[in-house]
Scaffold this motif. Structure first.
Motif, PDB file in Angstrom:
ATOM      1  N   TYR A  58       0.865  -1.182   0.000  1.00  0.00           N
ATOM      2  CA  TYR A  58       0.000   0.000   0.000  1.00  0.00           C
ATOM      3  C   TYR A  58       0.899   1.229   0.000  1.00  0.00           C
ATOM      4  O   TYR A  58       2.054   1.191   0.398  1.00  0.00           O
ATOM      5  N   LEU A  59       0.323   2.317  -0.475  1.00  0.00           N
ATOM      6  CA  LEU A  59       1.072   3.569  -0.586  1.00  0.00           C
ATOM      7  C   LEU A  59       0.936   4.355   0.708  1.00  0.00           C
ATOM      8  O   LEU A  59      -0.177   4.582   1.157  1.00  0.00           O
ATOM      9  N   ARG A  60       2.074   4.751   1.296  1.00  0.00           N
ATOM     10  CA  ARG A  60       1.995   5.562   2.519  1.00  0.00           C
ATOM     11  C   ARG A  60       1.875   7.032   2.143  1.00  0.00           C
ATOM     12  O   ARG A  60       2.867   7.682   1.846  1.00  0.00           O
ATOM     13  N   ASP A  88       6.137   3.723  -1.203  1.00  0.00           N
ATOM     14  CA  ASP A  88       5.912   4.471  -2.435  1.00  0.00           C
ATOM     15  C   ASP A  88       6.886   3.870  -3.450  1.00  0.00           C
ATOM     16  O   ASP A  88       8.107   3.984  -3.277  1.00  0.00           O
ATOM     17  N   VAL A  89       6.367   3.211  -4.482  1.00  0.00           N
ATOM     18  CA  VAL A  89       7.251   2.469  -5.395  1.00  0.00           C
ATOM     19  C   VAL A  89       8.181   3.370  -6.203  1.00  0.00           C
ATOM     20  O   VAL A  89       9.130   2.882  -6.815  1.00  0.00           O
ATOM     21  N   SER A  90       7.914   4.666  -6.193  1.00  0.00           N
ATOM     22  CA  SER A  90       8.819   5.560  -6.928  1.00  0.00           C
ATOM     23  C   SER A  90      10.067   5.897  -6.104  1.00  0.00           C
ATOM     24  O   SER A  90      10.980   6.533  -6.611  1.00  0.00           O
ATOM     25  N   LYS A  91      10.094   5.482  -4.846  1.00  0.00           N
ATOM     26  CA  LYS A  91      11.227   5.827  -3.967  1.00  0.00           C
ATOM     27  C   LYS A  91      12.109   4.596  -3.743  1.00  0.00           C
ATOM     28  O   LYS A  91      11.660   3.598  -3.164  1.00  0.00           O
ATOM     29  N   ILE A 123       1.773  -4.987 -14.938  1.00  0.00           N
ATOM     30  CA  ILE A 123       0.452  -4.541 -15.396  1.00  0.00           C
ATOM     31  C   ILE A 123       0.655  -3.308 -16.261  1.00  0.00           C
ATOM     32  O   ILE A 123       0.985  -2.221 -15.770  1.00  0.00           O
ATOM     33  N   SER A 124       0.494  -3.526 -17.547  1.00  0.00           N
ATOM     34  CA  SER A 124       0.679  -2.449 -18.508  1.00  0.00           C
ATOM     35  C   SER A 124      -0.689  -1.869 -18.847  1.00  0.00           C
ATOM     36  O   SER A 124      -1.495  -1.570 -17.958  1.00  0.00           O
ATOM     37  N   SER A 125      -1.020  -1.782 -20.136  1.00  0.00           N
ATOM     38  CA  SER A 125      -2.288  -1.174 -20.552  1.00  0.00           C
ATOM     39  C   SER A 125      -2.416  -1.347 -22.058  1.00  0.00           C
ATOM     40  O   SER A 125      -1.402  -1.578 -22.752  1.00  0.00           O
ATOM     41  N   GLY A 146       2.347  11.275 -20.114  1.00  0.00           N
ATOM     42  CA  GLY A 146       3.188  10.497 -19.189  1.00  0.00           C
ATOM     43  C   GLY A 146       2.732   9.050 -19.129  1.00  0.00           C
ATOM     44  O   GLY A 146       3.544   8.117 -19.136  1.00  0.00           O
ATOM     45  N   TYR A 147       1.422   8.854 -19.097  1.00  0.00           N
ATOM     46  CA  TYR A 147       0.857   7.504 -19.019  1.00  0.00           C
ATOM     47  C   TYR A 147       1.208   6.700 -20.274  1.00  0.00           C
ATOM     48  O   TYR A 147       1.684   5.571 -20.196  1.00  0.00           O
ATOM     49  N   SER A 148       0.975   7.293 -21.450  1.00  0.00           N
ATOM     50  CA  SER A 148       1.300   6.621 -22.715  1.00  0.00           C
ATOM     51  C   SER A 148       2.768   6.237 -22.777  1.00  0.00           C
ATOM     52  O   SER A 148       3.106   5.124 -23.187  1.00  0.00           O
ATOM     53  N   PRO A 185      -4.460  -4.401 -19.574  1.00  0.00           N
ATOM     54  CA  PRO A 185      -5.920  -4.255 -19.446  1.00  0.00           C
ATOM     55  C   PRO A 185      -6.471  -3.225 -20.424  1.00  0.00           C
ATOM     56  O   PRO A 185      -5.809  -2.247 -20.765  1.00  0.00           O
ATOM     57  N   GLY A 186      -7.715  -3.459 -20.849  1.00  0.00           N
ATOM     58  CA  GLY A 186      -8.473  -2.419 -21.530  1.00  0.00           C
ATOM     59  C   GLY A 186      -9.226  -1.618 -20.485  1.00  0.00           C
ATOM     60  O   GLY A 186      -8.819  -1.545 -19.323  1.00  0.00           O
ATOM     61  N   ALA A 187     -10.346  -1.010 -20.889  1.00  0.00           N
ATOM     62  CA  ALA A 187     -11.129  -0.197 -19.957  1.00  0.00           C
ATOM     63  C   ALA A 187     -11.715  -1.091 -18.870  1.00  0.00           C
ATOM     64  O   ALA A 187     -12.525  -1.966 -19.151  1.00  0.00           O
ATOM     65  N   THR A 235     -12.543   0.262 -12.244  1.00  0.00           N
ATOM     66  CA  THR A 235     -11.737   0.437 -11.015  1.00  0.00           C
ATOM     67  C   THR A 235     -11.732   1.926 -10.654  1.00  0.00           C
ATOM     68  O   THR A 235     -12.125   2.772 -11.478  1.00  0.00           O
ATOM     69  N   PRO A 236     -11.232   2.256  -9.456  1.00  0.00           N
ATOM     70  CA  PRO A 236     -11.219   3.669  -9.045  1.00  0.00           C
ATOM     71  C   PRO A 236     -10.457   4.599  -9.992  1.00  0.00           C
ATOM     72  O   PRO A 236     -10.765   5.787 -10.069  1.00  0.00           O
ATOM     73  N   ILE A 237      -9.475   4.073 -10.755  1.00  0.00           N
ATOM     74  CA  ILE A 237      -8.706   4.957 -11.644  1.00  0.00           C
ATOM     75  C   ILE A 237      -9.628   5.565 -12.717  1.00  0.00           C
ATOM     76  O   ILE A 237      -9.345   6.627 -13.257  1.00  0.00           O
ATOM     77  N   ASN A 238     -10.768   4.894 -12.983  1.00  0.00           N
ATOM     78  CA  ASN A 238     -11.728   5.356 -13.987  1.00  0.00           C
ATOM     79  C   ASN A 238     -12.972   5.983 -13.364  1.00  0.00           C
ATOM     80  O   ASN A 238     -14.056   5.947 -13.963  1.00  0.00           O
ATOM     81  N   ARG A 239     -12.803   6.594 -12.186  1.00  0.00           N
ATOM     82  CA  ARG A 239     -13.972   7.161 -11.511  1.00  0.00           C
ATOM     83  C   ARG A 239     -14.633   8.241 -12.370  1.00  0.00           C
ATOM     84  O   ARG A 239     -15.800   8.536 -12.184  1.00  0.00           O
TER      85      ARG A 239
HETATM   86  P1  NAD Z   1      -6.399   2.011  -8.895  1.00  0.00           P
HETATM   87  O1  NAD Z   1      -6.270   3.490  -8.847  1.00  0.00           O
HETATM   88  O2  NAD Z   1      -7.477   1.339  -8.145  1.00  0.00           O
HETATM   89  O3  NAD Z   1      -5.049   1.294  -8.488  1.00  0.00           O
HETATM   90  C1  NAD Z   1      -3.789   1.901  -8.535  1.00  0.00           C
HETATM   91  C2  NAD Z   1      -3.048   1.449  -7.299  1.00  0.00           C
HETATM   92  O4  NAD Z   1      -1.704   1.953  -7.360  1.00  0.00           O
HETATM   93  C3  NAD Z   1      -3.682   1.987  -6.004  1.00  0.00           C
HETATM   94  O5  NAD Z   1      -3.763   0.936  -5.064  1.00  0.00           O
HETATM   95  C4  NAD Z   1      -2.694   3.053  -5.548  1.00  0.00           C
HETATM   96  O6  NAD Z   1      -2.642   3.185  -4.132  1.00  0.00           O
HETATM   97  C5  NAD Z   1      -1.393   2.461  -6.070  1.00  0.00           C
HETATM   98  N1  NAD Z   1      -0.334   3.457  -6.193  1.00  0.00           N
HETATM   99  C6  NAD Z   1      -0.389   4.648  -6.834  1.00  0.00           C
HETATM  100  N2  NAD Z   1       0.790   5.272  -6.697  1.00  0.00           N
HETATM  101  C7  NAD Z   1       1.590   4.456  -5.957  1.00  0.00           C
HETATM  102  C8  NAD Z   1       2.920   4.555  -5.483  1.00  0.00           C
HETATM  103  N3  NAD Z   1       3.677   5.635  -5.718  1.00  0.00           N
HETATM  104  N4  NAD Z   1       3.423   3.536  -4.740  1.00  0.00           N
HETATM  105  C9  NAD Z   1       2.662   2.447  -4.464  1.00  0.00           C
HETATM  106  N5  NAD Z   1       1.391   2.299  -4.897  1.00  0.00           N
HETATM  107  C10 NAD Z   1       0.872   3.312  -5.624  1.00  0.00           C
HETATM  108  O7  NAD Z   1      -6.528   1.672 -10.463  1.00  0.00           O
HETATM  109  P2  NAD Z   1      -6.397   0.301 -11.256  1.00  0.00           P
HETATM  110  O8  NAD Z   1      -7.201   0.466 -12.464  1.00  0.00           O
HETATM  111  O9  NAD Z   1      -6.623  -0.860 -10.375  1.00  0.00           O
HETATM  112  O10 NAD Z   1      -4.865   0.340 -11.723  1.00  0.00           O
HETATM  113  C11 NAD Z   1      -3.966  -0.726 -11.547  1.00  0.00           C
HETATM  114  C12 NAD Z   1      -3.036  -0.814 -12.753  1.00  0.00           C
HETATM  115  O11 NAD Z   1      -3.807  -1.170 -13.907  1.00  0.00           O
HETATM  116  C13 NAD Z   1      -2.317   0.484 -13.104  1.00  0.00           C
HETATM  117  O12 NAD Z   1      -0.977   0.211 -13.436  1.00  0.00           O
HETATM  118  C14 NAD Z   1      -3.079   0.982 -14.307  1.00  0.00           C
HETATM  119  O13 NAD Z   1      -2.287   1.780 -15.151  1.00  0.00           O
HETATM  120  C15 NAD Z   1      -3.448  -0.325 -14.973  1.00  0.00           C
HETATM  121  N6  NAD Z   1      -4.552  -0.210 -15.927  1.00  0.00           N
HETATM  122  C16 NAD Z   1      -5.820   0.068 -15.512  1.00  0.00           C
HETATM  123  C17 NAD Z   1      -6.825   0.187 -16.470  1.00  0.00           C
HETATM  124  C18 NAD Z   1      -8.245   0.490 -16.106  1.00  0.00           C
HETATM  125  O14 NAD Z   1      -9.063   0.747 -17.007  1.00  0.00           O
HETATM  126  N7  NAD Z   1      -8.621   0.486 -14.825  1.00  0.00           N
HETATM  127  C19 NAD Z   1      -6.537   0.024 -17.836  1.00  0.00           C
HETATM  128  C20 NAD Z   1      -5.242  -0.262 -18.206  1.00  0.00           C
HETATM  129  C21 NAD Z   1      -4.261  -0.370 -17.250  1.00  0.00           C
END
Ligand code: NAD
Length: 281
Positions: free
Chosen positions: A49-51, A83-86, A161-163, A175-177, A206-208, A211-215
């Motif tokens: 989990y992300l702190r 935080d996976v970026s650190k 997990i790409s896209s 940035g995402y692309s 994944p396609g569409a 999940t919360p990313i697509n709120r």
């Molecule tokens: P989500 O927002 O529910 O999940 C993203 C997760 O990443 C969250 O748990 C968030 O806490 C975590 N996160 C973000 N920044 C972080 C960090 N710095 N360190 C650690 N954790 C961090 O959305 P999701 O759709 O479940 O996304 C999961 C993956 O699937 C992503 O890589 C996303 O690009 C990919 N994806 C999603 C979709 C879609 O339509 N939902 C499509 C293609 C790809």
């Protein structure tokens, strides 16, 4: 069902039972479904989990929900913050997962973010932020996992997990692309580099997915219809449909697959505009 099929159904997907799996971003959406799916197959899971203080309450609730689901399956789970970026946090997280589970066999690089902004207005900070989580974070986690696999002289599996945006450009999400395009060669290069050491590296695109990313569109019927109208199988995917393919790629059923990305997208990468011929008649 034959006797062999019955035995396989009881055992779950081959080679996952008792394995230790680290899932980044494991507290919501696709990551949560992945953690739960591995647990269903009898694997122990480390849920990252992300702190982030501003998200602590939501994150904590999701971690607890996730852990509760996993416990129901009777497997061991630990939660590991980072935080996976650190770099230092990733090093600590992987070491903690190894310590608390007694090793790691599978890494799922799932954590990801996106920023929406026309590219000519995009700040370098926002561009860097997305790359830092999605691509650099995946590299750092993969590096630590591979160091562990090599030190233990044991096979390992990484699933990134790409896209669909590994292939399809996504205007206003530069940035995402770029990060998901980079994911392809992260997967392919590591796969080639470590195939001889029994380490497999694959991707799921994944396609569409709901999940919360697509709120921005999942709860709006008009916007949702607009999204699904572009998908050959005309609906959004769900997290569980991604999780099944991730588990397959990490399992022994995929023992001869490396460097591949499987798109789980209802046909979104099939150039749906060509459903009817329009270009050459
Ligand atoms: P989500 O927002 O529910 O999940 C993203 C997760 O990443 C969250 O748990 C968030 O806490 C975590 N996160 C973000 N920044 C972080 C960090 N710095 N360190 C650690 N954790 C961090 O959305 P999701 O759709 O479940 O996304 C999961 C993956 O699937 C992503 O890589 C996303 O690009 C990919 N994806 C999603 C979709 C879609 O339509 N939902 C499509 C293609 C790809």
């Amino acid at each position: 069902m034959t006797t062999t099929e019955l035995a396989a159904a009881r055992e779950g997907m081959r080679g996952l039972k008792g394995k230790n799996v680290l899932v980044t971003g494991g507290t919501s959406g696709i990551g949560q479904a992945i953690a739960v799916r591995f647990a269903e197959h009898g694997a122990n899971v480390a849920i990252n989990y992300l702190r982030d203080p501003s998200e602590a309450a939501e994150t904590e609730g999701q971690v607890h929900a996730c852990v509760a689901k996993v416990r129901q399956e009777g497997v061991r789970d630990v939660v590991v913050g980072a935080d996976v970026s650190k770099e230092d946090e990733v090093e600590r997280m992987v070491a903690q997962a190894i310590e608390e589970l007694g090793g790691v066999d599978v890494l799922v690089n799932n954590a990801g973010i996106q920023v929406s902004c026309p590219s000519h207005e995009l700040s370098s900070e926002d561009f860097d932020k997305v790359l830092a989580v999605n691509l650099r974070g995946s590299f750092l986690c993969a590096r630590e996992a591979i160091r562990h696999f090599l030190a233990e002289e044991k096979p390992g599996s990484i699933v990134n997990i790409s896209s669909v945006h590994q292939l399809i450009p996504k205007p206003s999400y530069l940035g995402y692309s770029v990060s998901k395009g980079g994911m392809m060669n992260l997967t392919r290069t590591l796969a080639l580099e470590y195939a001889g050491q029994g380490i497999r590296v694959n991707g799921v695109g994944p396609g569409a997915t709901v999940t919360p990313i697509n709120r921005a569109w999942i709860d709006d019927p008009v916007k949702r219809e607009q999204v699904t109208s572009h998908i050959p199988i005309p609906r959004a995917g769900d997290s569980d449909e991604m999780a099944g393919v991730v588990a397959f790629l990490a399992s022994d059923d995929a023992a001869y697959i490396t460097g591949q990305t499987i798109f789980v997208d209802g046909g979104l990468t099939l150039f749906a505009d060509f459903r009817e011929p329009w270009s050459s008649e």
